[in-house]
Structure formats: C-alpha cells, structure tokens
Design a protein around this motif. Sequence first.
Motif, PDB file in Angstrom:
ATOM      1  N   SER A 133      10.761  -8.315  -3.026  1.00  0.00           N
ATOM      2  CA  SER A 133       9.861  -7.173  -3.186  1.00  0.00           C
ATOM      3  C   SER A 133       9.921  -6.703  -4.628  1.00  0.00           C
ATOM      4  N   VAL A 134       8.902  -5.947  -5.019  1.00  0.00           N
ATOM      5  CA  VAL A 134       8.801  -5.424  -6.380  1.00  0.00           C
ATOM      6  C   VAL A 134       8.666  -3.912  -6.322  1.00  0.00           C
ATOM      7  N   VAL A 135       9.541  -3.207  -7.033  1.00  0.00           N
ATOM      8  CA  VAL A 135       9.480  -1.753  -7.136  1.00  0.00           C
ATOM      9  C   VAL A 135       8.987  -1.398  -8.533  1.00  0.00           C
ATOM     10  N   THR A 136       7.944  -0.588  -8.597  1.00  0.00           N
ATOM     11  CA  THR A 136       7.367  -0.160  -9.876  1.00  0.00           C
ATOM     12  C   THR A 136       7.731   1.298 -10.126  1.00  0.00           C
ATOM     13  N   ARG A 137       8.352   1.587 -11.270  1.00  0.00           N
ATOM     14  CA  ARG A 137       8.772   2.949 -11.609  1.00  0.00           C
ATOM     15  C   ARG A 137       8.024   3.432 -12.848  1.00  0.00           C
ATOM     16  N   ASP A 138       7.673   4.744 -12.846  1.00  0.00           N
ATOM     17  CA  ASP A 138       7.005   5.294 -14.021  1.00  0.00           C
ATOM     18  C   ASP A 138       7.868   6.350 -14.702  1.00  0.00           C
ATOM     19  N   LEU A 139       7.392   6.865 -15.813  1.00  0.00           N
ATOM     20  CA  LEU A 139       8.163   7.809 -16.622  1.00  0.00           C
ATOM     21  C   LEU A 139       8.318   9.170 -15.955  1.00  0.00           C
ATOM     22  N   GLU A 140       7.515   9.449 -14.912  1.00  0.00           N
ATOM     23  CA  GLU A 140       7.610  10.707 -14.187  1.00  0.00           C
ATOM     24  C   GLU A 140       8.658  10.656 -13.084  1.00  0.00           C
ATOM     25  N   GLY A 141       9.273   9.482 -12.906  1.00  0.00           N
ATOM     26  CA  GLY A 141      10.266   9.322 -11.847  1.00  0.00           C
ATOM     27  C   GLY A 141       9.689   8.848 -10.530  1.00  0.00           C
ATOM     28  N   ASN A 142       8.390   8.558 -10.510  1.00  0.00           N
ATOM     29  CA  ASN A 142       7.763   8.031  -9.296  1.00  0.00           C
ATOM     30  C   ASN A 142       8.078   6.548  -9.138  1.00  0.00           C
ATOM     31  N   ALA A 143       8.138   6.091  -7.900  1.00  0.00           N
ATOM     32  CA  ALA A 143       8.391   4.679  -7.626  1.00  0.00           C
ATOM     33  C   ALA A 143       7.595   4.239  -6.408  1.00  0.00           C
ATOM     34  N   THR A 144       7.058   3.035  -6.447  1.00  0.00           N
ATOM     35  CA  THR A 144       6.356   2.462  -5.305  1.00  0.00           C
ATOM     36  C   THR A 144       6.867   1.055  -5.044  1.00  0.00           C
ATOM     37  N   ASN A 145       6.797   0.653  -3.770  1.00  0.00           N
ATOM     38  CA  ASN A 145       7.320  -0.643  -3.354  1.00  0.00           C
ATOM     39  C   ASN A 145       6.175  -1.527  -2.877  1.00  0.00           C
ATOM     40  N   SER A 146       6.209  -2.778  -3.278  1.00  0.00           N
ATOM     41  CA  SER A 146       5.164  -3.727  -2.889  1.00  0.00           C
ATOM     42  C   SER A 146       5.195  -4.052  -1.410  1.00  0.00           C
ATOM     43  N   GLY A 147       6.328  -3.762  -0.741  1.00  0.00           N
ATOM     44  CA  GLY A 147       6.548  -4.278   0.599  1.00  0.00           C
ATOM     45  C   GLY A 147       7.245  -5.620   0.501  1.00  0.00           C
ATOM     46  N   VAL A 148       7.844  -6.068   1.587  1.00  0.00           N
ATOM     47  CA  VAL A 148       8.640  -7.296   1.571  1.00  0.00           C
ATOM     48  C   VAL A 148       7.752  -8.515   1.812  1.00  0.00           C
ATOM     49  N   TYR A 149       7.909  -9.515   0.950  1.00  0.00           N
ATOM     50  CA  TYR A 149       7.221 -10.793   1.101  1.00  0.00           C
ATOM     51  C   TYR A 149       8.248 -11.888   1.365  1.00  0.00           C
ATOM     52  N   VAL A 150       7.826 -12.918   2.091  1.00  0.00           N
ATOM     53  CA  VAL A 150       8.745 -13.990   2.469  1.00  0.00           C
ATOM     54  C   VAL A 150       8.115 -15.333   2.119  1.00  0.00           C
ATOM     55  N   PHE A 151       8.958 -16.285   1.693  1.00  0.00           N
ATOM     56  CA  PHE A 151       8.506 -17.652   1.474  1.00  0.00           C
ATOM     57  C   PHE A 151       9.647 -18.601   1.804  1.00  0.00           C
ATOM     58  N   SER A 152       9.300 -19.858   2.043  1.00  0.00           N
ATOM     59  CA  SER A 152      10.303 -20.876   2.369  1.00  0.00           C
ATOM     60  C   SER A 152      10.244 -21.997   1.352  1.00  0.00           C
ATOM     61  N   VAL A 153      11.419 -22.499   0.995  1.00  0.00           N
ATOM     62  CA  VAL A 153      11.512 -23.607   0.037  1.00  0.00           C
ATOM     63  C   VAL A 153      11.661 -24.914   0.826  1.00  0.00           C
ATOM     64  N   LEU A 154      10.813 -25.869   0.535  1.00  0.00           N
ATOM     65  CA  LEU A 154      10.857 -27.169   1.240  1.00  0.00           C
ATOM     66  C   LEU A 154      11.958 -28.053   0.704  1.00  0.00           C
TER      67      LEU A 154
END
Length: 226
Positions: A205-226
Amino acid sequence: MRKIFLLICLFTVFSCKKKDNPNPPEQVRLLFPEKNSECTTGVDQDATTSRVSFSWQRADNTDSYELRVTNLNTNTVQTISTSATSSSLPLLKGQPYSWLVRSRNNQVNNTISSEVWSFYNAGSRTTFAPFPAEILTPDMSEKVFKDINNEVTLSWSASDLDNDIENIEVYFSEQNPPQNLEATLSATATSLKVSVLSSTTYYWSVVTRDLEGNATNSGVYVFSVL
C-alpha cells in the motif's frame, strides 16, 4: 415441384443459420467532474449537501450505464442506473470522492468499467488532504515475473489539490495488511523496486502525507510472483 423443394431447403438453411454474437459494451470516457479537481458546480441542497452532476461520453454497444460514486472518507457508495450520459447525486460538501461508470449491454452478461477519477466536492475547506494514491502496477491480484535482479517494480500516481505532498510511504510484506515500511520517498516519487521470491504472494500500500499533517492510504493491493 422441384423448384418448391429447393425454395423450402434454402429457407430452412437461412432460418437455422446462427445469429452473430452480440458485441460486448465498450468503456466510457469520463468527462466531469474532472480528475483530481475541486468540483465547485454543485447545487446547494442544504448547509452540508450539494447535488453534483456527472457526465461521460456515450459508449458503443451499450444500453445503460451505472454511475458509482464513493465517499473516500467513509467508503459510502451511491449508485444510479441510467440510459443517459449524465446524472446527478447529492454529496456531502468538503469531502473527497471517487467515481466510475459501468457500461451494460442487455444482450450479454459482460460489463466494463471506466477509469476511476477522484475529486473534492467544494465546501468550506481551505486545505485538502492528498487524494489516495492511484496504484498503477502491479494491478490488483496480478501475476508477475521478477526481473533478473529478483525484483518487481511497484508504481503509483499521487496528487494533491494544494500541491503540498511532503512524502510517500510504501508498505510491503507477505502479510495482509502490510506492516513493513519499505521506504519513505520524496513527493515526486512514482515507483520503487522491491526484492521478491518466486511462488510468493505480496501485499502493498502507499500512504501519501502532506505538509498539513494529512495522510491518505491507497488501500491494500496484492500480487503474486510466478
């Protein structure tokens, strides 16, 4: 008599000929509200709500559309079906939303979704949290090959109406949700190489933070390696 018999045979052949399979619906192109924007055109309903209009281009082989709008703070979803290329919904002011449109054809079971766009519904806010990062690759549940260095490249797109993103945090592990902070990157970073093993499933997942202290999360993504 022979001519009549031939006519009957020809009629039977053409009557029994299979009809062509109907074409599946095509993907619509979203128009408004624009991607990663503040929508200021909503019509006031009351102190906390405004009615926002959505529009998209007509898609071929499509009988109806399903508009799907999600409040990114509460995960509340509103849907509406229509044969038109526009519709409207009441939305809370000052809240971030994502939206998409699904195309449907009455003759087939297949549906197809548009891109997902995000926007803020205008309100009294003077600063905005970043939009949740848009995951690009690997896609959800995708099966991928590692490169010659036993790595896979994670990529995303991040945006903020205030243009004040401070940093990007990437969480990555074999556990769900991912607990390991793999890297803290600059505001302009859009990719990261991670070491992987074959026949293994990973969550990130990716968390994005700004200078105001706000943060948002992309949500969890999954993948498999062959």
